[in-house]
Structure formats: structure tokens, C-alpha cells
Design an enzyme around this catalytic site. Sequence first.
Site, PDB file in Angstrom:
ATOM      1  N   SER A 168      53.200  50.792  67.694  1.00 17.25           N
ATOM      2  CA  SER A 168      51.848  51.355  67.761  1.00 17.25           C
ATOM      3  C   SER A 168      51.850  52.601  68.624  1.00 17.25           C
ATOM      4  O   SER A 168      52.667  52.740  69.543  1.00 17.25           O
ATOM      5  CB  SER A 168      50.879  50.314  68.352  1.00 17.25           C
ATOM      6  OG  SER A 168      49.634  50.912  68.689  1.00 17.25           O
ATOM      7  N   TYR A 210      48.366  42.922  72.860  1.00 15.89           N
ATOM      8  CA  TYR A 210      48.884  43.572  71.650  1.00 15.89           C
ATOM      9  C   TYR A 210      49.808  44.722  72.046  1.00 15.89           C
ATOM     10  O   TYR A 210      50.935  44.842  71.540  1.00 15.89           O
ATOM     11  CB  TYR A 210      47.730  44.079  70.798  1.00 15.89           C
ATOM     12  CG  TYR A 210      48.157  44.858  69.578  1.00 15.89           C
ATOM     13  CD1 TYR A 210      48.630  44.207  68.450  1.00 15.89           C
ATOM     14  CD2 TYR A 210      48.093  46.251  69.559  1.00 15.89           C
ATOM     15  CE1 TYR A 210      49.028  44.924  67.316  1.00 15.89           C
ATOM     16  CE2 TYR A 210      48.488  46.973  68.446  1.00 15.89           C
ATOM     17  CZ  TYR A 210      48.947  46.304  67.327  1.00 15.89           C
ATOM     18  OH  TYR A 210      49.349  47.023  66.217  1.00 15.89           O
ATOM     19  N   LYS A 238      53.975  45.241  71.424  1.00 13.84           N
ATOM     20  CA  LYS A 238      54.503  46.432  70.767  1.00 13.84           C
ATOM     21  C   LYS A 238      55.407  47.226  71.707  1.00 13.84           C
ATOM     22  O   LYS A 238      56.408  47.809  71.281  1.00 13.84           O
ATOM     23  CB  LYS A 238      53.353  47.310  70.266  1.00 13.84           C
ATOM     24  CG  LYS A 238      52.553  46.689  69.124  1.00 13.84           C
ATOM     25  CD  LYS A 238      53.415  46.404  67.908  1.00 13.84           C
ATOM     26  CE  LYS A 238      52.607  45.957  66.714  1.00 13.84           C
ATOM     27  NZ  LYS A 238      53.462  45.641  65.528  1.00 13.84           N
TER      28      LYS A 238
END
Length: 271
Positions: A135, A148, A152
Amino acid sequence: MTRVWFITGASRGLGRAFAEAALAAGERVVATARDVEPLADLCRKYPETLVRMPLDVSDRAAVHEGVDRAAAAFGRLDIVVNNAGGLLFGMLEEATEEQIRAHFDVNFFGALWVAQAVVPHLREQGSGHILQVTSMGSGGGVASVGLYAAGKSALDSVSQSLAMEVEPFGIKVTILQMGGYNTGLFTTGTTATQPNPRYDPLRAKLAEMWGDDAGPDPSTAAPVIMELVDLPDPPLRLIVGGHSYDLVQQMDQARAAEYRAWEHLSRKAPG
């Protein structure tokens, strides 16, 4: 030579878009997901070049077995897209241990299991390209999506190490730092925490900052990926999205400015 793609999380979003682009280009694809029923229409359209395979990437044994079956389906693997993932949405204090472990089982460990499983196949044939979908936010955290970003970021770091390890065998690794595409991540792909009302003001501020724009369709990213996999010397990292590129540059500049502001304190230690 027609290449063989192995794509996780291929039933929707970016995984589906990449599968469609590869198939349209005449490539062969092994498309995996927990639920492969949404791929039925693609199977009808590409009966000779698409194999859909149910796979839970959090199950290491199943991943290794699935990769072996995928390699046998078309005789080789050329491009591996580690795309499967989800979003754990909520403040750090709110997240349960079960939610956190389940999130990392898919977003980090799932990608790790796939990488471990495909490397022997790619090493044996002396070629291959692993695309690790991370990301644009993997370089830092933002409130409510910190876990999250953490998953990543971990994948980003281990992928850089992987690239150094497999380069002597002719295997390329590219970390795809994806921008905000309308993948369904914030709807069907989201696990939400139980909200603590003490964070309501911050949630309102974040909602205002992000707005209602779901982002462009994932298909708009596919041409970039198709161009990337044709490069003889692909980059280790690629920010996918012009707007996201600008945002990452701004974040990097802000971080560099912060380092410079506290350089005097850093240099007081000898290490």
C-alpha cells in the site's frame, strides 16, 4: 512464450482486474480466492487459459499444496501476484487479539506462505516475477487503519529481503505500493472493531478528511501492471497511482524534515 500467472485474492478488486488483463493479453492464469464462484463468468469466457482454485492463504499447508497444483496445471509459474488481503478498521485499543491475529494471518503470513511456496518452482526454472501488493501507506500509519498499515509495512520489508535472496536465481520481486482503488476493501473486505465512543471526535475528523470518493476502478491500474511485467529490469518498488505518488512524496518530505529538525539530538548518541 505465453506466461502463467498465479494470483491470490482474484475474485474481486485488483486481483480480478489483473486476471482479466492477463487473460485478455492471451496469458494463462491460475486464479485463487476463498470463494471462486465470482470467477465463473471468466471461466466461461476463457475455458482453456483460466484455472480457478479455492484457497485460504492463511493455511500454510494448503498454500504449498495449491501452489504445486497451480504449477502442474500449466507446467510452470511465471508471474505471482500476492494480492489477497483485507482491512481491519478501528482504533488500536478497540481491536481484539482474535481480530489482529486473523488480520495478520491473511495480510502478512498469507503472502509469506505464498512466497515460500513459489520460490522453489521459480528457482528451478531460473526465472519468475513476484508482485507483492502492499500500500502507499505502508511507510507509515494513520489512525483507525494502523494495523492494516502495519501488515503492509511488514510485507514491504520482508519483500525487500526476499528480492536480495532470490536475485541470484533469476527471480524478480516488485513491491506494488497501491493507491486507493475501488476494490471493496472498505465494504466486503473490512472487519470492524467495536467502536469506543471516546474516539468519536477523531472518527468524525477522519471521515471528513477522507470524504466519500471510493477511488478509481481497479481496471485502471491493470495496464500499469501489464507494462511492468514486460520490463527486463523491473523496479523493486512501484507506487501505482499518480495521486498516490504525490502523497507519498509529501509524506517522505515531511519525514525527512522531522529527521533534520532533531538531528542535533540524534547525534548526541555514538551509534
